[in-house]
Design an enzyme around this catalytic site. Structure first.
Site, mmCIF file in Angstrom:
data_model
loop_
_atom_site.group_PDB
_atom_site.id
_atom_site.type_symbol
_atom_site.label_atom_id
_atom_site.label_comp_id
_atom_site.label_asym_id
_atom_site.label_seq_id
_atom_site.Cartn_x
_atom_site.Cartn_y
_atom_site.Cartn_z
ATOM 1 C CD GLU A 234 9.186 3.846 -29.144
ATOM 2 O OE1 GLU A 234 8.323 3.497 -29.973
ATOM 3 O OE2 GLU A 234 9.951 3.069 -28.588
ATOM 4 C CE LYS B 103 -0.605 5.187 -33.308
ATOM 5 N NZ LYS B 103 -0.826 5.319 -34.742
ATOM 6 C CG ASP C 288 -0.560 8.761 -40.003
ATOM 7 O OD1 ASP C 288 -0.910 7.577 -40.023
ATOM 8 O OD2 ASP C 288 -1.278 9.698 -40.413
ATOM 9 C CE1 TYR D 127 6.481 0.087 -34.015
ATOM 10 C CE2 TYR D 127 7.093 2.047 -35.241
ATOM 11 C CZ TYR D 127 6.268 0.941 -35.068
ATOM 12 O OH TYR D 127 5.254 0.704 -35.947
ATOM 13 C CE LYS E 48 -4.357 7.231 -33.600
ATOM 14 N NZ LYS E 48 -4.885 7.139 -34.939
ATOM 15 C CB CYS F 12 -35.011 1.095 -50.809
ATOM 16 S SG CYS F 12 -33.323 0.592 -51.179
ATOM 17 C CB CYS G 44 -34.579 -2.159 -54.482
ATOM 18 S SG CYS G 44 -35.226 -2.147 -52.803
ATOM 19 C CB CYS H 255 -34.132 -1.328 -47.794
ATOM 20 S SG CYS H 255 -34.516 -2.415 -49.166
ATOM 21 C CB CYS I 59 -32.413 -4.328 -51.709
ATOM 22 S SG CYS I 59 -31.540 -2.777 -51.887
HETATM 23 S S1 IVH Z 1 4.390 0.114 -30.964
HETATM 24 C C1 IVH Z 1 2.321 -4.172 -30.536
HETATM 25 N N1 IVH Z 1 5.473 2.396 -31.549
HETATM 26 O O1 IVH Z 1 0.880 2.607 -34.800
HETATM 27 C C2 IVH Z 1 2.153 -2.940 -31.331
HETATM 28 N N2 IVH Z 1 3.701 1.631 -32.940
HETATM 29 O O2 IVH Z 1 -1.882 2.345 -34.001
HETATM 30 C C3 IVH Z 1 3.354 -2.136 -31.137
HETATM 31 N N3 IVH Z 1 3.185 3.107 -34.806
HETATM 32 O O3 IVH Z 1 0.625 -0.801 -35.516
HETATM 33 C C4 IVH Z 1 3.253 -0.878 -31.806
HETATM 34 N N4 IVH Z 1 4.704 4.623 -34.374
HETATM 35 O O4 IVH Z 1 2.134 0.661 -37.015
HETATM 36 C C5 IVH Z 1 4.526 1.501 -31.885
HETATM 37 N N5 IVH Z 1 6.559 4.382 -31.953
HETATM 38 C C6 IVH Z 1 5.648 3.498 -32.303
HETATM 39 C C7 IVH Z 1 4.792 3.679 -33.416
HETATM 40 C C8 IVH Z 1 3.829 2.714 -33.698
HETATM 41 C C9 IVH Z 1 3.729 4.262 -35.191
HETATM 42 C C10 IVH Z 1 2.064 2.443 -35.503
HETATM 43 C C11 IVH Z 1 2.250 0.947 -35.647
HETATM 44 C C12 IVH Z 1 1.092 0.358 -34.923
HETATM 45 C C13 IVH Z 1 0.093 1.468 -34.996
HETATM 46 C C14 IVH Z 1 -0.947 1.336 -33.915
#
Ligand code: IVH
Length: 758
Positions: free
Chosen positions: A186, A188, A190, A298, A386, A480, A483, A498, A503
């Site tokens: 899937e 990821k 952000d 997800y 990533k 420092c 301080c 320090c 401090c």
């Molecule tokens: S699975 C048990 N699937 O990324 C944890 N996470 O860096 C299961 N995230 O905490 C996470 N897209 O907030 C999963 N397709 C995806 C995701 C995803 C974004 C986020 C999620 C997670 C964080 C981890």
């Protein structure tokens, strides 16, 4: 049926239908204006007829009354995070680890299964032999099987060595299908992790991740997000379904939103993620309703009355009940396919409606999850890949030096502001003097900086051709910056320090650490208050001073009202009863993190015992090395620390491991608790830990399966629901008695471990 009620129900159905057409199917049938008119009519009818109010009415999406603060939610299935990699090789290693693990299990499974005699002749061709035997389900006998199977594994590892992992995997594919697993990939997203709970198909709660076990209750805000259904579109909803996903602001909407904010002279956000985080934490749901938020789901949390066998099946189910899932998610059979998918998604990163920072590779079959297990933070059945970090070029305007909690000096790059990976960056860490020398970084240089996700931006290198003629190498100050004390270098340790324990920068950071969530968790003691009481006020010079504050001090150094001041004192009082490992961590002994603190607490039982331990005694513990041992001994020999600990003790701060007088880890086995309100003697997290240590489960909402509601001073909705369902309600004293907790002492098991390490 009453006419008005019929009309209201009709309008709700109509609006819901159009919501689904617009948000799930992207096929609107009416104009925005027509939609607004329907909604307006509904809102007016509901207002005039409050007896027909319903939590699932689409009018709820407009947002209700502002809140004073967020309540908290507790998750019985924790919201975990993921381990990350930027390296495709690492994915191979990760998958290889899964196979090794899976095969240990297969071996055990087959050992348990084939217990009869074996024909000697079948030992000749071990690999083919065992494969045929397993397939034909012939009784090959325990010893015979083990011999063959060991040979097979041996052979497989030889193949692995000779031909690399891909070949190994294809060989393993020859094993029967039921032992094998596939992957589900899937994008990821952000954004911000989100958990939404449906009971009998109706959204009842939504929360943030918080610390994974306890988050903020943002139900009212999440109800305003149009694409998240208030009701699942199914006639046969499960009793409980908690879904996990990501809340975000779509990239384009973010740009428009920021533009408008700028025109209105209001807060501008550095990136879509910050905008989502900032929006969902607003206390006024009506304001949230105006923010263009969206979400994809997800993952699964607590569930009852429904089961899934794989991620692919779960995602299909979500789609079928009106929940949006990440676009472009798909199953993969082979490791080689994983790479193809990663590459494909990388080429279209910018075409997603939401910000993507990688891909999540998940094992598809849920039956393997238990086998692979989880660490305290991450599951082992998934990993995040990533995409490469983003780099940018800018000018280094100066180097400042920060003083940390332990007195270590950290040089920080002050940069001409530049946008990297969607965030504005104007500072970056330079780690230490040696690092600056190694990279020959000088003020005035053009530098390349890098930022990856949440990681702190760092200076990667200098563009030497553009170095100004006047530049000079950087030298660390000899005094420092906070301080003025002489800077000291320690034998064998990189960096400068320090050593003045008074401090102001160190004091401030020590106190911030002492009161933080994972340490003594003192509610109400935020950074601003710490700052005004420690640095400016000189009232708090070390953590012990916190316990000697009085109301006059607080009045003098903050603009706190009576309610906040009461909460602060409650928080301080509650922190006196924290378990020993939190105190050890809170003291901020150099090199002693939360995990070592737990180990030390369970070994030494009291702070007195720990403070008189020798280096040898400490070193004899697994996981405690010489540096840590020396650091502990040095800390307890320091006269200022000795005095501070004496004052903590005098103030009544607990210095013992909190023991459960019954020592019974099964006392609450099979029992489900729900917590509401605040207990005077223990925080919510502490109570949860205590119940779990006794074998019980803590759930976030009251249902027929709840055995006990532990109620602090409150009569909220959980309370009335418990009364309605005839769930036993315990007050604080009754709970402590049932848990056999005397003096609030409960022994906690060490941090949860997954089933296997690999
Ligand atoms: S699975 C048990 N699937 O990324 C944890 N996470 O860096 C299961 N995230 O905490 C996470 N897209 O907030 C999963 N397709 C995806 C995701 C995803 C974004 C986020 C999620 C997670 C964080 C981890």
């Amino acid at each position: 049926m009453n006419d008005i009620k019929t009309k209201i129900l009709e309008l709700r159905n109509q609006i819901e239908k159009h919501n689904e057409l617009y948000y799930q199917k992207a096929q609107p049938e009416i104009s925005d204006k027509e939609y607004d008119l329907l909604l307006k009519e509904l809102v007016e009818l509901e207002k005039a007829n409050p007896q027909f109010d319903s939590p699932t009415s689409p009018s709820k999406r407009l947002g209700g009354e502002p809140l004073k603060e967020f309540a908290s939610v507790t998750y019985s299935v924790p919201m975990l995070s993921l381990s990350n990699t930027y390296d495709k090789e690492e994915i191979l290693k990760y998958v290889q680890g899964l196979y090794v693990q899976a095969h240990k299990n297969i071996k055990q499974f087959i050992k348990d299964k084939y217990l009869e005699d074996i024909k000697e002749s079948q030992l000749d061709k071990p690999f083919e032999g065992v494969e045929t035997l397993i397939r034909a389900d012939v009784n090959i006998g325990y010893n015979g099987f083990c011999k063959i199977y060991d040979d097979v594994l041996q052979k497989l590892f030889e193949i692995l060595d000779k031909n690399g992992f891909l070949y190994f995997e294809s060989e393993l594919k020859n094993l029967p299908k039921e032992y094998d697993f596939s992957y589900f990939l899937e994008p990821k997203i952000d954004g911000i992790s989100l958990s939404v709970r449906y009971e009998n198909g109706v959204m009842v709660q939504a929360g943030t991740r918080g610390n994974g076990i306890e988050g903020d209750d943002i139900t009212a805000n999440v109800r305003t997000i149009q694409s998240i259904p208030l009701k699942l579109t199914t006639d046969n909803p499960p009793k409980v379904l908690e879904i996990r996903g990501e809340l975000f602001m779509p990239t384009e909407k973010f740009n428009e939103f920021n533009k408008k904010q700028k025109e209105k002279n209001e807060t501008i956000f550095a990136n879509p993620r910050n905008a989502a985080a900032g929006s969902v934490k607003l206390l006024d749901p009506q304001k949230v309703a105006k923010r263009p938020l969206d979400a994809r789901f997800y993952g699964i949390g607590e569930s009852e009355g429904i089961e899934f066998v794989s991620q692919a099946q779960f995602i299909d189910y979500l789609k079928s009940v009106g929940i949006n899932t990440p676009e472009d998610a798909l199953s993969c059979q082979e490791v080689a396919d994983i790479n193809l998918v990663l590459d494909k998604i990388e080429t279209k990163l910018n075409s997603f409606a939401f910000p993507i920072d990688g891909c999540v590779i998940k094992v598809n079959e849920y039956k393997f999850y238990k086998l692979f297990g989880s660490t305290a933070k991450n599951p082992r059945w998934a990993i995040a890949y990533k995409y490469d970090t983003e780099k940018a070029e800018t000018i280094l305007k100066g180097i400042t030096v920060q003083v940390g909690r332990t007195g270590a000096l950290t040089p920080v790059a002050e940069l001409e502001t530049v946008n990297v990976a969607g965030s504005n960056v104007s500072r970056a860490t330079l780690h230490n003097e040696e690092e600056i020398k190694r990279k020959d970084i000088r003020v005035g240089d053009t530098v390349i900086i890098e930022k990856a996700g949440e990681v702190i931006p760092a200076v990667v290198r200098v563009v030497l051709d553009r170095r100004p003629a006047y530049s000079v190498p950087f030298t660390m100050p000899t005094k420092c910056p906070e301080c003025g004390s002489e800077i000291v270098r320690r034998d064998g340790i990189i960096g400068a320090f320090c050593e003045n324990i008074h401090c102001p920068a160190q004091v401030r950071r020590c106190i911030e650490h002492f009161v933080s969530k994972n340490a003594m968790d003192i509610d109400g003691m935020g950074p601003a208050l710490v700052d005004s009481m420690s640095v400016e006020g000189g009232l708090i010079k070390n953590p012990a001073d916190i316990y000697y504050l009085n109301r006059a001090h607080v009045r003098q150094h903050s603009r706190m009202g009576d309610v906040s001041a009461n909460n602060l004192f409650k928080g301080i009082e509650a922190s006196k009863h924290r378990d020993l490992h939190r105190l050890i961590f809170a003291l901020g002994i150099p090199n002693v993190g939360a995990a070592s603190a737990k180990l030390l607490a369970s070994e030494f039982k009291t702070l007195d015992n720990l403070s008189s331990a020798s280096v040898e005694e400490l070193c004899s513990l697994k996981d405690i090395g010489k540096t840590v041992a020396q650091s502990i001994v040095r800390f307890f020999q320091n006269s200022a620390n000795i005095e501070m600990i004496a004052r903590l003790k005098e103030a009544g701060v607990n210095m013992h491991i909190i023991e459960n007088s019954s020592g019974n880890a099964t006392l609450f086995e099979g029992k489900t608790f729900v917590l509401t309100g605040t207990l005077k003697s223990m925080g919510r997290r502490e109570t949860t830990e205590a119940i779990e240590a006794l074998g019980g489960k803590v759930s976030s909402s009251v249902s027929q399966n709840t055995d006990y509601l532990v109620a602090g001073e409150t009569t909220g909705s959980k309370f009335s629901k418990a009364q309605e369902l005839d769930v036993k309600i315990l007050n604080e004293a009754e709970f402590l008695k049932l848990a056999q907790i005397r003096n609030k002492r409960v022994e906690l098991p060490s941090a949860s471990q997954g089933m296997f390490d690999f």
